[in-house]
Scaffold this motif. Structure first.
Motif, PDB file in Angstrom:
ATOM      1  N   LEU A  93       0.811  -1.213   0.000  1.00 29.94           N
ATOM      2  CA  LEU A  93       0.000   0.000   0.000  1.00 29.94           C
ATOM      3  C   LEU A  93       0.849   1.269   0.000  1.00 29.94           C
ATOM      4  O   LEU A  93       0.436   2.293  -0.545  1.00 29.94           O
ATOM      5  CB  LEU A  93      -0.939  -0.003   1.214  1.00 29.94           C
ATOM      6  CG  LEU A  93      -2.015  -1.097   1.211  1.00 29.94           C
ATOM      7  CD1 LEU A  93      -2.834  -1.037   2.496  1.00 29.94           C
ATOM      8  CD2 LEU A  93      -2.931  -0.965  -0.002  1.00 29.94           C
ATOM      9  N   GLU A  94       2.025   1.207   0.608  1.00 30.15           N
ATOM     10  CA  GLU A  94       2.936   2.354   0.565  1.00 30.15           C
ATOM     11  C   GLU A  94       3.255   2.724  -0.879  1.00 30.15           C
ATOM     12  O   GLU A  94       3.264   3.910  -1.246  1.00 30.15           O
ATOM     13  CB  GLU A  94       4.229   2.031   1.316  1.00 30.15           C
ATOM     14  CG  GLU A  94       4.142   2.210   2.816  1.00 30.15           C
ATOM     15  CD  GLU A  94       5.476   2.033   3.506  1.00 30.15           C
ATOM     16  OE1 GLU A  94       6.024   3.037   3.987  1.00 30.15           O
ATOM     17  OE2 GLU A  94       5.972   0.889   3.535  1.00 30.15           O
ATOM     18  N   LYS A  95       3.511   1.727  -1.699  1.00 32.46           N
ATOM     19  CA  LYS A  95       3.824   1.983  -3.107  1.00 32.46           C
ATOM     20  C   LYS A  95       2.570   2.401  -3.870  1.00 32.46           C
ATOM     21  O   LYS A  95       2.607   3.313  -4.693  1.00 32.46           O
ATOM     22  CB  LYS A  95       4.440   0.729  -3.736  1.00 32.46           C
ATOM     23  CG  LYS A  95       5.789   0.352  -3.150  1.00 32.46           C
ATOM     24  CD  LYS A  95       6.324  -0.925  -3.799  1.00 32.46           C
ATOM     25  CE  LYS A  95       7.673  -1.314  -3.213  1.00 32.46           C
ATOM     26  NZ  LYS A  95       8.195  -2.578  -3.817  1.00 32.46           N
ATOM     27  N   GLU A  96       1.479   1.711  -3.607  1.00 31.94           N
ATOM     28  CA  GLU A  96       0.248   1.983  -4.346  1.00 31.94           C
ATOM     29  C   GLU A  96      -0.242   3.408  -4.129  1.00 31.94           C
ATOM     30  O   GLU A  96      -0.701   4.070  -5.066  1.00 31.94           O
ATOM     31  CB  GLU A  96      -0.833   0.981  -3.927  1.00 31.94           C
ATOM     32  CG  GLU A  96      -2.159   1.152  -4.649  1.00 31.94           C
ATOM     33  CD  GLU A  96      -3.188   0.094  -4.249  1.00 31.94           C
ATOM     34  OE1 GLU A  96      -4.390   0.340  -4.473  1.00 31.94           O
ATOM     35  OE2 GLU A  96      -2.786  -0.970  -3.721  1.00 31.94           O
ATOM     36  N   TYR A  97      -0.163   3.894  -2.889  1.00 35.26           N
ATOM     37  CA  TYR A  97      -0.684   5.227  -2.563  1.00 35.26           C
ATOM     38  C   TYR A  97       0.411   6.280  -2.435  1.00 35.26           C
ATOM     39  O   TYR A  97       0.119   7.441  -2.144  1.00 35.26           O
ATOM     40  CB  TYR A  97      -1.493   5.164  -1.266  1.00 35.26           C
ATOM     41  CG  TYR A  97      -2.820   4.437  -1.425  1.00 35.26           C
ATOM     42  CD1 TYR A  97      -3.912   5.066  -1.988  1.00 35.26           C
ATOM     43  CD2 TYR A  97      -2.957   3.108  -1.016  1.00 35.26           C
ATOM     44  CE1 TYR A  97      -5.124   4.405  -2.137  1.00 35.26           C
ATOM     45  CE2 TYR A  97      -4.159   2.437  -1.168  1.00 35.26           C
ATOM     46  CZ  TYR A  97      -5.237   3.093  -1.724  1.00 35.26           C
ATOM     47  OH  TYR A  97      -6.436   2.436  -1.878  1.00 35.26           O
ATOM     48  N   ASP A  98       1.656   5.864  -2.662  1.00 39.81           N
ATOM     49  CA  ASP A  98       2.794   6.787  -2.600  1.00 39.81           C
ATOM     50  C   ASP A  98       2.819   7.552  -1.278  1.00 39.81           C
ATOM     51  O   ASP A  98       2.811   8.785  -1.232  1.00 39.81           O
ATOM     52  CB  ASP A  98       2.758   7.768  -3.777  1.00 39.81           C
ATOM     53  CG  ASP A  98       4.056   8.565  -3.899  1.00 39.81           C
ATOM     54  OD1 ASP A  98       5.103   8.074  -3.414  1.00 39.81           O
ATOM     55  OD2 ASP A  98       4.005   9.679  -4.451  1.00 39.81           O
ATOM     56  N   VAL A  99       2.823   6.796  -0.167  1.00 42.29           N
ATOM     57  CA  VAL A  99       2.843   7.392   1.172  1.00 42.29           C
ATOM     58  C   VAL A  99       4.035   6.843   1.958  1.00 42.29           C
ATOM     59  O   VAL A  99       4.584   5.796   1.628  1.00 42.29           O
ATOM     60  CB  VAL A  99       1.534   7.094   1.943  1.00 42.29           C
ATOM     61  CG1 VAL A  99       0.348   7.771   1.283  1.00 42.29           C
ATOM     62  CG2 VAL A  99       1.291   5.583   2.062  1.00 42.29           C
ATOM     63  N   GLU A 100       4.416   7.583   2.972  1.00 38.22           N
ATOM     64  CA  GLU A 100       5.444   7.135   3.911  1.00 38.22           C
ATOM     65  C   GLU A 100       4.757   6.720   5.194  1.00 38.22           C
ATOM     66  O   GLU A 100       4.002   7.508   5.779  1.00 38.22           O
ATOM     67  CB  GLU A 100       6.442   8.255   4.185  1.00 38.22           C
ATOM     68  CG  GLU A 100       7.510   7.874   5.210  1.00 38.22           C
ATOM     69  CD  GLU A 100       8.396   9.047   5.598  1.00 38.22           C
ATOM     70  OE1 GLU A 100       9.214   8.867   6.531  1.00 38.22           O
ATOM     71  OE2 GLU A 100       8.248  10.137   5.008  1.00 38.22           O
ATOM     72  N   MET A 158      -9.093  -4.271   6.082  1.00 35.71           N
ATOM     73  CA  MET A 158      -8.910  -3.392   7.227  1.00 35.71           C
ATOM     74  C   MET A 158      -7.680  -2.501   7.062  1.00 35.71           C
ATOM     75  O   MET A 158      -7.717  -1.297   7.320  1.00 35.71           O
ATOM     76  CB  MET A 158      -8.789  -4.220   8.506  1.00 35.71           C
ATOM     77  CG  MET A 158     -10.077  -4.929   8.887  1.00 35.71           C
ATOM     78  SD  MET A 158      -9.810  -6.273  10.080  1.00 35.71           S
ATOM     79  CE  MET A 158      -9.386  -5.341  11.539  1.00 35.71           C
ATOM     80  N   VAL A 159      -6.576  -3.098   6.617  1.00 29.84           N
ATOM     81  CA  VAL A 159      -5.348  -2.321   6.432  1.00 29.84           C
ATOM     82  C   VAL A 159      -5.525  -1.340   5.280  1.00 29.84           C
ATOM     83  O   VAL A 159      -5.096  -0.185   5.364  1.00 29.84           O
ATOM     84  CB  VAL A 159      -4.148  -3.249   6.179  1.00 29.84           C
ATOM     85  CG1 VAL A 159      -2.884  -2.427   5.964  1.00 29.84           C
ATOM     86  CG2 VAL A 159      -3.954  -4.193   7.359  1.00 29.84           C
ATOM     87  N   ARG A 160      -6.177  -1.778   4.222  1.00 29.72           N
ATOM     88  CA  ARG A 160      -6.413  -0.884   3.092  1.00 29.72           C
ATOM     89  C   ARG A 160      -7.248   0.321   3.517  1.00 29.72           C
ATOM     90  O   ARG A 160      -6.931   1.464   3.162  1.00 29.72           O
ATOM     91  CB  ARG A 160      -7.104  -1.634   1.947  1.00 29.72           C
ATOM     92  CG  ARG A 160      -7.418  -0.753   0.742  1.00 29.72           C
ATOM     93  CD  ARG A 160      -7.887  -1.584  -0.446  1.00 29.72           C
ATOM     94  NE  ARG A 160      -6.806  -2.400  -0.980  1.00 29.72           N
ATOM     95  CZ  ARG A 160      -5.898  -1.948  -1.839  1.00 29.72           C
ATOM     96  NH1 ARG A 160      -5.921  -0.685  -2.253  1.00 29.72           N
ATOM     97  NH2 ARG A 160      -4.952  -2.758  -2.285  1.00 29.72           N
ATOM     98  N   CYS A 161      -8.310   0.087   4.263  1.00 25.37           N
ATOM     99  CA  CYS A 161      -9.119   1.204   4.755  1.00 25.37           C
ATOM    100  C   CYS A 161      -8.293   2.145   5.630  1.00 25.37           C
ATOM    101  O   CYS A 161      -8.467   3.363   5.586  1.00 25.37           O
ATOM    102  CB  CYS A 161     -10.318   0.686   5.547  1.00 25.37           C
ATOM    103  SG  CYS A 161     -11.618  -0.080   4.564  1.00 25.37           S
ATOM    104  N   GLY A 162      -7.373   1.564   6.410  1.00 25.12           N
ATOM    105  CA  GLY A 162      -6.542   2.367   7.290  1.00 25.12           C
ATOM    106  C   GLY A 162      -5.682   3.357   6.553  1.00 25.12           C
ATOM    107  O   GLY A 162      -5.431   4.474   7.039  1.00 25.12           O
ATOM    108  N   VAL A 163      -5.208   2.977   5.371  1.00 25.71           N
ATOM    109  CA  VAL A 163      -4.381   3.872   4.549  1.00 25.71           C
ATOM    110  C   VAL A 163      -5.258   4.702   3.608  1.00 25.71           C
ATOM    111  O   VAL A 163      -5.141   5.933   3.535  1.00 25.71           O
ATOM    112  CB  VAL A 163      -3.360   3.056   3.730  1.00 25.71           C
ATOM    113  CG1 VAL A 163      -2.573   3.982   2.795  1.00 25.71           C
ATOM    114  CG2 VAL A 163      -2.419   2.305   4.651  1.00 25.71           C
ATOM    115  N   GLU A 164      -6.129   4.022   2.899  1.00 23.89           N
ATOM    116  CA  GLU A 164      -6.958   4.675   1.884  1.00 23.89           C
ATOM    117  C   GLU A 164      -7.800   5.802   2.469  1.00 23.89           C
ATOM    118  O   GLU A 164      -7.949   6.876   1.860  1.00 23.89           O
ATOM    119  CB  GLU A 164      -7.855   3.625   1.234  1.00 23.89           C
ATOM    120  CG  GLU A 164      -8.703   4.132   0.093  1.00 23.89           C
ATOM    121  CD  GLU A 164      -9.540   3.015  -0.500  1.00 23.89           C
ATOM    122  OE1 GLU A 164      -9.195   2.533  -1.594  1.00 23.89           O
ATOM    123  OE2 GLU A 164     -10.541   2.615   0.153  1.00 23.89           O
ATOM    124  N   GLY A 165      -8.356   5.571   3.670  1.00 23.85           N
ATOM    125  CA  GLY A 165      -9.192   6.595   4.284  1.00 23.85           C
ATOM    126  C   GLY A 165      -8.437   7.890   4.533  1.00 23.85           C
ATOM    127  O   GLY A 165      -8.952   8.992   4.275  1.00 23.85           O
TER     128      GLY A 165
END
Length: 327
Positions: free
Chosen positions: A19-26, A305-312
């Motif tokens: 998800l870090e790569k997918e959403y380009d987040v740290e 659950m993890v996806r929602c945690g980042v995506e949200g």
């Protein structure tokens, strides 16, 4: 975007890498619970993500706001560990998680089957090479009436799955569903208590639902009633459950959650002295099945659950809203 992930579990790590790569987040990761003492881990972050052990009360919410953090995600469906009203008041954006109801629904029915087929004492006997049958006679779901309290996503899925067992299904919910009416009969709560052989709870924890299963409500139920709870432990008064088991008003319990489970469930406490006498006493009964708040715990649910945690958090920053927004 920089995000702090608190209460990180081992099973979340690989998902987060993707998800870090997918959403380009740290993402700053820690297994620690978010408290005043651990808050500095989130320094420089725009969002934070937690699980259910982090208690976000007013003082901590104030500190989050003052630090410049605007967005919070909780990677579970329930959010009674957060003061939502106060968070709204001070302008914090909060979302919870969403995942398919099938895992919890399957687990709920498993608890019913374990209870009516006396699995726990049967398992004990096998461990000491006792293969006798005396006292282990069970019942069949098709001959029982099952009462489902709460017919949202999970309760509704339980009902649809139960229909295949050909049992009679009663339902009670604040909102009735035409789809559910194909499988169950909606009744008032008093009728459900009086006529059900098995009662299963599928409600959020609110001021109104807290301890809805208590000595008074249990007394309205059938003798030998089986109670199932894979929702929230505080829906049931543990003292009333103990009394019901002792006087045999309750025939069996299947509990994935229990009152005062915090600090015990989801932790390795095998070398500790656990100070929870009610839990220790309740779990020793042969007709009580306890599991460690794991009905949700499947591969697909964990991914969601993890996806929602980042995506949200990303969606809050990008669009100001998210599909699982609660504040």
């Amino acid at each position: 975007m920089k995000i702090a992930f608190f209460e990180l579990r081992k099973d979340e790590e690989e998902i987060l890498k993707r998800l870090e790569k997918e959403y380009d987040v740290e993402i700053i990761k820690t297994e620690k619970i978010l408290t005043k003492e651990t808050f500095d881990i989130a320094g420089g972050c725009e969002g934070i993500s937690i699980l259910g052990h982090s208690k976000l009360e007013r003082n901590l919410l104030d500190r989050i706001k003052e630090s410049g953090i605007k967005y919070i995600s909780t990677r579970i469906i329930g959010y009674n560990h957060i003061d939502i009203d106060y968070a709204k008041k001070i302008g914090l954006k909060i979302c919870n998680a969403d995942y398919a109801p099938n895992g919890v629904a399957d687990f709920t029915i498993m608890l019913m089957l374990l209870a009516i087929r006396n699995y726990k004492p049967a398992m004990w006997r096998q461990n000491v090479n006792d293969y006798s049958l005396n006292g282990l006679i069970g019942r069949e779901l098709r001959n029982l009436t099952v009462g489902i309290i709460g017919t949202g996503k999970i309760g509704g899925t339980v009902i649809k799955s139960l229909a295949g067992f050909q049992c009679k299904i009663l339902a009670n919910s604040e909102y009735e569903s035409d789809e559910i009416k194909k499988y169950a009969q909606y009744v008032d709560i008093e009728t459900l208590y009086r006529e059900s052989d098995i009662i299963s709870l599928h409600l959020p924890l609110t001021d109104e639902s807290y301890h809805m299963i208590n000595e008074g409500s249990i007394n309205k139920m059938k003798d030998g009633v089986i109670l199932i709870n894979a929702a929230r432990g505080e829906l049931m008064d543990i003292q009333a459950l103990i009394k019901g088991i002792e006087n045999q008003k309750i025939g069996a319990l299947g509990l994935d959650v229990i009152e005062n489970e915090n600090g015990i469930y989801h932790m390795d406490r095998k070398s500790d002295i656990i100070q929870n006498r009610d839990m220790a006493y309740l779990r020793q009964f042969p007709n009580v099945v306890l599991t460690q708040h794991m009905a949700f715990y499947t591969d697909s649910a964990t991914e969601s659950m993890v996806r929602c945690g980042v995506e949200g958090l990303v969606e809050f920053k990008k669009n100001g809203t998210y599909r699982c927004e609660i504040a």
